[in-house]
Enzyme design. Structure first.
Site, mmCIF file in Angstrom:
data_model
loop_
_atom_site.group_PDB
_atom_site.id
_atom_site.type_symbol
_atom_site.label_atom_id
_atom_site.label_comp_id
_atom_site.label_asym_id
_atom_site.label_seq_id
_atom_site.Cartn_x
_atom_site.Cartn_y
_atom_site.Cartn_z
ATOM 1 N N SER A 55 0.927 -1.184 -0.149
ATOM 2 C CA SER A 55 0.003 -0.042 -0.081
ATOM 3 C C SER A 55 0.681 1.236 -0.076
ATOM 4 O O SER A 55 0.394 2.352 -0.372
ATOM 5 C CB SER A 55 -0.873 0.183 1.189
ATOM 6 N N GLY A 238 -2.859 3.807 -4.213
ATOM 7 C CA GLY A 238 -3.146 4.545 -5.459
ATOM 8 C C GLY A 238 -4.920 4.979 -5.138
ATOM 9 O O GLY A 238 -5.294 4.987 -3.935
ATOM 10 N N CYS A 264 -9.208 -1.699 3.923
ATOM 11 C CA CYS A 264 -8.524 -0.503 3.295
ATOM 12 C C CYS A 264 -9.045 -0.158 1.979
ATOM 13 O O CYS A 264 -9.695 0.486 1.637
ATOM 14 C CB CYS A 264 -6.867 -0.789 3.425
ATOM 15 N N PHE A 265 -8.188 -0.598 0.689
ATOM 16 C CA PHE A 265 -8.494 -0.298 -0.541
ATOM 17 C C PHE A 265 -9.909 -0.860 -0.902
ATOM 18 O O PHE A 265 -10.844 -0.380 -1.575
ATOM 19 C CB PHE A 265 -7.513 -0.662 -1.463
ATOM 20 N N GLN A 268 -12.830 1.049 0.264
ATOM 21 C CA GLN A 268 -13.119 2.077 -0.861
ATOM 22 C C GLN A 268 -13.731 1.586 -1.848
ATOM 23 O O GLN A 268 -14.524 2.497 -2.492
ATOM 24 C CB GLN A 268 -11.972 2.955 -1.192
ATOM 25 N N ASN A 306 -3.169 2.682 6.885
ATOM 26 C CA ASN A 306 -2.363 3.152 5.772
ATOM 27 C C ASN A 306 -3.169 3.745 4.590
ATOM 28 O O ASN A 306 -3.643 3.011 3.911
ATOM 29 C CB ASN A 306 -1.338 2.235 5.602
ATOM 30 N N GLY A 308 -4.802 7.113 2.303
ATOM 31 C CA GLY A 308 -4.897 8.646 1.973
ATOM 32 C C GLY A 308 -6.258 9.046 1.140
ATOM 33 O O GLY A 308 -6.199 10.275 1.135
ATOM 34 N N PHE A 309 -7.033 7.837 1.127
ATOM 35 C CA PHE A 309 -8.244 8.427 0.783
ATOM 36 C C PHE A 309 -9.370 7.767 1.470
ATOM 37 O O PHE A 309 -9.239 6.896 2.202
ATOM 38 C CB PHE A 309 -8.341 7.634 -0.654
ATOM 39 N N HIS A 354 -6.518 -2.044 8.936
ATOM 40 C CA HIS A 354 -5.786 -3.415 8.934
ATOM 41 C C HIS A 354 -6.043 -4.091 10.064
ATOM 42 O O HIS A 354 -5.143 -4.079 11.203
ATOM 43 C CB HIS A 354 -4.290 -3.057 8.613
ATOM 44 N N GLU A 356 -5.229 -7.523 10.130
ATOM 45 C CA GLU A 356 -4.514 -8.505 10.293
ATOM 46 C C GLU A 356 -3.341 -8.518 11.161
ATOM 47 O O GLU A 356 -2.830 -9.310 11.594
ATOM 48 C CB GLU A 356 -3.802 -8.795 9.041
#
Length: 380
Positions: A55, A238, A264-265, A268, A306, A308-309, A354, A356
């Protein structure tokens, strides 16, 4: 990125932010130049897991803890096969690691993998600057790469921005692989790799799940070819606004009603699949000490982040989506950012952080059990 590894400890280095602020220090790791998005991590430990988290691809990580490298580097705590950060910024690197598990110094590992870093700068001042001005592009230059400040600034301002970056395919596996269940196999999960950490399928394997890790380019047909009891969407780097393929695949999973879990991603992606927007945070959440409330239980967790979006979803109401009702299940107690989503009419949920627990904390481990319960309920 261009690098060499000779004489780094005594080599002058310069860090240049895209707004023109300059910090001067010493080379740490490889000597050369590198570019990325400047972000800061508030974790006081767990730097090896941070460095190898996909990430962090194309990001230059500033450590807010003043002393870094105390436990060296070992061969067991890697979250992927390589270091992914574009650059590394520390104030006072450890001169001698003091852990029985250490095999080499952090400086040596950074140099061996060609990661350009800088030490001996005021990381507190740099972090305050990023909090006030926001995450921004940055360059680190050492050795022959050092030039006039204005010339270095021009190069930083030519570097690509994180907003609009489509990076998952650059860090994900290119071939499917299987992480077998530990002990009796109870379920099969298809995990779409958008930048997955190694500990994530391990946490599922501990619960009797056979995990089929699939490339970011996997189709809905690829997902269901493994006959999954559940589908997982991983973390990754990203801008989620570019992840149209992953959104389409997730919508296909939601249509079929298969139990779904994203982190996380993946959170989103679920937000976008449900019709919510995403946006870039000013400086993001990074570290292993972020407070989050699980609104379904009222419990407050200390969590690893972690990102940023974030997802733009209403905090205090149930939303109607193409896949039924949805609500915000978790929220950050620092700034009320959406940290989790759940569907009320289908077996699907996600969190922005996260669970995990690599490297710690363990407060959110129950989320894997929640995923298991969804699959048990579907099977029943």
């Amino acid at each position: 990125m261009t690098t060499s590894t000779r004489g780094a400890a005594k080599t002058p280095a310069v860090l240049v932010l895209e707004d023109g602020r300059v910090f001067r220090g010493r080379a740490y790791g490889a000597v050369g130049e590198t570019f990325g998005e400047a972000v800061f991590s508030t974790g006081m430990t767990g730097y090896q897991e941070t460095l190898t988290d996909p990430s962090y691809h194309r990001q230059v990580v500033v450590m807010t803890a003043p002393h870094v490298g105390n436990t060296g580097v070992n061969d067991e705590d890697m979250e992927s096969k390589r270091i992914w950060v574009s650059g590394y910024v520390v104030r006072d690197p450890a001169r001698v690691p003091s852990s029985w598990r250490s095999r080499r110094t952090l400086d040596e590992e950074l140099a061996a993998q060609g990661v350009v870093g800088i030490s001996g700068i005021d990381t507190r001042a740099l972090t305050r600057h990023l909090r006030e001005r926001g995450a921004m592009r940055v360059g680190i230059f050492s050795g022959d790469a050092v030039r006039d400040d204005s010339a270095l600034l021009a190069r930083v301002q030519e570097a690509p921005q994180m907003k609009g970056a489509n990076l998952s395919a650059e860090v994900a596996t290119t071939e499917p692989y299987v992480v077998p269940a530990i002990g009796e196999k109870k379920f099969t999960v298809a995990a779409v790799d958008l930048g997955i950490k190694g500990m994530t399928p391990h946490r599922m394997a501990e619960r009797g799940i056979e995990v089929h890790v699939l490339p970011a380019t996997a189709t809905v047909e690829d997902v269901y070819a493994v006959n999954p009891d559940g589908v997982f969407f991983s973390n990754g780097p990203g801008d989620p606004a570019t992840a149209d393929h992953a959104v389409s695949v997730m919508q296909g999973v939601l249509e079929r009603g298969t139990p779904l879990f994203g982190i996380c991603f993946g959170n989103q992606i679920l937000g976008r699949a449900l019709g919510f927007g995403t946006y870039k945070l000013k400086y993001g959440h990074r570290g292993i000490n972020q407070p989050v409330q699980d609104r379904t239980t009222g419990k407050v967790e200390v969590t690893a982040h972690n990102h940023g979006f974030a997802v733009d979803a209403p905090l205090d109401q149930v939303s109607e989506t193409p896949f039924g009702r949805a609500e915000v299940s978790h929220v950050c107690l620092n700034d009320n950012v959406v940290e989790g989503l759940q569907l009320l009419d289908r077996p699907a949920f996600s969190v922005q952080y996260h669970p995990e627990a690599a490297a710690g904390p363990h407060d959110a481990a129950y989320l894997f059990d929640r995923f298991v319960k969804l699959m048990e309920g579907q099977r029943a």
